[in-house]
Design a protein around this motif. Structure first.
Motif, PDB file in Angstrom:
ATOM      1  N   ASP A 179       0.758  -1.193   0.032  1.00 23.98           N
ATOM      2  CA  ASP A 179       0.016  -0.109   0.115  1.00 23.98           C
ATOM      3  C   ASP A 179       0.915   1.040  -0.120  1.00 23.98           C
ATOM      4  N   LYS A 180       1.924   1.193   0.743  1.00 24.14           N
ATOM      5  CA  LYS A 180       2.723   2.399   0.774  1.00 24.14           C
ATOM      6  C   LYS A 180       3.645   2.453  -0.310  1.00 24.14           C
ATOM      7  N   ARG A 181       4.339   3.558  -0.709  1.00 19.35           N
ATOM      8  CA  ARG A 181       5.446   3.722  -1.548  1.00 19.35           C
ATOM      9  C   ARG A 181       6.986   3.061  -1.099  1.00 19.35           C
ATOM     10  N   ILE A 182       7.370   2.402  -2.061  1.00 22.65           N
ATOM     11  CA  ILE A 182       8.587   1.723  -1.701  1.00 22.65           C
ATOM     12  C   ILE A 182       9.934   2.617  -2.113  1.00 22.65           C
ATOM     13  N   SER A 183      10.685   2.671  -1.136  1.00 18.94           N
ATOM     14  CA  SER A 183      12.143   3.376  -1.425  1.00 18.94           C
ATOM     15  C   SER A 183      12.905   2.461  -2.446  1.00 18.94           C
ATOM     16  N   ILE A 184      13.467   2.973  -3.302  1.00 16.86           N
ATOM     17  CA  ILE A 184      14.452   2.116  -4.180  1.00 16.86           C
ATOM     18  C   ILE A 184      15.443   1.357  -3.451  1.00 16.86           C
ATOM     19  N   ASP A 185      15.790   1.968  -2.347  1.00 14.48           N
ATOM     20  CA  ASP A 185      16.912   1.214  -1.563  1.00 14.48           C
ATOM     21  C   ASP A 185      16.439  -0.131  -1.080  1.00 14.48           C
ATOM     22  N   GLU A 186      15.101  -0.377  -1.014  1.00 17.05           N
ATOM     23  CA  GLU A 186      14.536  -1.392  -0.637  1.00 17.05           C
ATOM     24  C   GLU A 186      14.994  -2.636  -1.871  1.00 17.05           C
ATOM     25  N   LEU A 187      15.412  -2.227  -2.935  1.00 17.12           N
ATOM     26  CA  LEU A 187      15.424  -3.004  -4.029  1.00 17.12           C
ATOM     27  C   LEU A 187      17.123  -3.506  -4.486  1.00 17.12           C
ATOM     28  N   ALA A 188      17.831  -2.756  -3.341  1.00 21.19           N
ATOM     29  CA  ALA A 188      19.263  -2.556  -3.688  1.00 21.19           C
ATOM     30  C   ALA A 188      19.969  -4.171  -3.826  1.00 21.19           C
ATOM     31  N   ALA A 205      16.770   4.458 -17.759  1.00 17.38           N
ATOM     32  CA  ALA A 205      17.052   3.712 -16.448  1.00 17.38           C
ATOM     33  C   ALA A 205      18.034   4.358 -15.563  1.00 17.38           C
ATOM     34  N   GLU A 206      19.096   4.541 -16.362  1.00 14.79           N
ATOM     35  CA  GLU A 206      20.359   5.286 -15.795  1.00 14.79           C
ATOM     36  C   GLU A 206      19.987   6.762 -15.098  1.00 14.79           C
ATOM     37  N   LYS A 207      19.209   7.292 -15.804  1.00 12.88           N
ATOM     38  CA  LYS A 207      18.632   8.631 -15.366  1.00 12.88           C
ATOM     39  C   LYS A 207      17.811   8.602 -13.879  1.00 12.88           C
ATOM     40  N   PHE A 208      16.786   7.490 -14.026  1.00 11.86           N
ATOM     41  CA  PHE A 208      16.026   7.137 -12.937  1.00 11.86           C
ATOM     42  C   PHE A 208      16.844   6.897 -11.689  1.00 11.86           C
ATOM     43  N   PHE A 209      17.920   5.775 -11.843  1.00 10.57           N
ATOM     44  CA  PHE A 209      18.997   5.620 -10.863  1.00 10.57           C
ATOM     45  C   PHE A 209      19.417   6.971 -10.269  1.00 10.57           C
ATOM     46  N   ALA A 210      20.089   7.571 -10.996  1.00 12.40           N
ATOM     47  CA  ALA A 210      20.792   8.844 -10.527  1.00 12.40           C
ATOM     48  C   ALA A 210      20.022   9.656  -9.765  1.00 12.40           C
ATOM     49  N   GLN A 211      18.623   9.910 -10.503  1.00 19.32           N
ATOM     50  CA  GLN A 211      17.837  10.902  -9.898  1.00 19.32           C
ATOM     51  C   GLN A 211      17.619  10.290  -8.613  1.00 19.32           C
ATOM     52  N   SER A 212      17.539   9.147  -8.213  1.00 18.77           N
ATOM     53  CA  SER A 212      17.094   8.378  -6.947  1.00 18.77           C
ATOM     54  C   SER A 212      18.224   8.193  -6.056  1.00 18.77           C
TER      55      SER A 212
END
Length: 307
Positions: A179-188, A205-212
């Motif tokens: 239900d809650k938003r997931i931090s990308i760090d949870e997918l490390a 994808a590279e831009k998304f990673f950089a922004q995150s």
């Protein structure tokens, strides 16, 4: 167009005098004579010949590259002149990056065929860098690409469509249904399945990673999107993919999106051309792209799939 150029290109691409002669409806001795005359006019041998093969040498590679560009420009010139007195018709060479070419362009071409049956499209699918290079060398009338590229010459570049990208996982993934938003760090610790360098999808994808502020520790590369989807479904890893590429899998619940912060990630598709002049066929195609109901319909289908 210069007959010598046509014969040389045919021999270079077929790597065989007999097959080139058959394609050109000529005799093999005539093809051989054209090649000899062409090499004499250039002043250097262009082909290595043995009983087993015919192939370009270094000089031949240079001549072949420019011969393709010359013939492309000649065809474009002839089509533009023909257009002055005719309706939109004739050949139209279209290049598209994989996502747009495989999942969106077929719907546009169906509309084009219905409205302009005299236009004869020829489609090339490749990654963004490959399509841009073919437009630069005049081998394509238009390219439909995502992302940016380093062009050797300036191209006419116009954004025409927005795409939304989502992190996708197999239905069995433990974070599906959160239900809650997931931090990308949870997918490390996940294995990220990504496109190859030069692909617009990889650039996004590279831009998304950089922004995150994130960098995957494990990456596996693929040369097209379809095997990525199959691999995600099989549980191999996760990926960042276009809304257009995953709509069927979402509808059939073969893939699921993860509510990761920063998604959906937005990117744009662009129309690139390499001439200030456009044939009528190209004009109507670009107009169709800009006013396409198909793009709207595909986006609405994705919304209905509860992306």
């Amino acid at each position: 167009m210069d007959q010598q150029l046509q014969v040389f290109i045919a021999v270079a691409e077929r790597k065989n005098f007999s097959r080139a002669a058959e394609e050109l409806h000529m005799t093999q001795p005539a093809v051989s004579q054209y090649i000899r005359s062409f090499e004499e006019s250039i002043g250097v041998r262009l082909l290595e010949r043995t009983n087993k093969y015919v192939r370009l040498n270094q000089a031949g590679e240079i001549v072949y590259h420019h011969a393709k560009e010359i013939t492309g420009l000649y065809s474009k010139m002839q089509n533009l002149v023909d257009d002055l007195a005719n309706k939109a018709s004739g050949p139209l060479t279209i290049g598209a990056s994989y996502t747009f070419g495989e999942y969106v362009l077929p719907h546009i071409l169906s509309k084009l065929a219905a409205d302009y049956p005299s236009i004869e499209p020829e489609v090339t699918i490749g990654n963004t860098a490959e399509i841009a290079e073919l437009v630069i060398s005049h081998q394509l009338d238009v390219g439909l690409i995502e992302g940016h590229f380093k062009e050797a010459v300036p191209l006419q570049n116009e954004s025409f469509a927005e795409d939304l990208m989502y992190v996708v996982a197999p239905p069995s993934h433990p974070l599906v249904g959160q239900d809650k938003r997931i931090s990308i760090d949870e997918l490390a610790n996940e294995l990220w399945l990504l496109r190859e360098e030069g692909s617009g999808t990889r650039e996004a994808a590279e831009k998304f990673f950089a922004q995150s502020g994130f960098r995957p520790s494990r990456i596996m590369q693929f040369s097209s999107t379809q095997p990525i989807k199959e691999s995600v479904e099989a549980g191999l890893g996760i990926s960042l993919l276009s809304q257009w590429a995953i709509q069927k899998e979402l509808q059939h619940r073969e893939l699921q999106t993860l509510p990761v912060k920063g998604t959906p990630f937005k990117r744009h598709f662009s129309i690139v051309t390499n001439s200030p002049f456009q044939t009528k066929a190209l004009q109507v195609f670009i107009e169709l792209l800009k006013n396409s109901d198909e793009l709207t319909d595909l986006t609405q289908k994705n919304t209905a799939s509860k992306l």
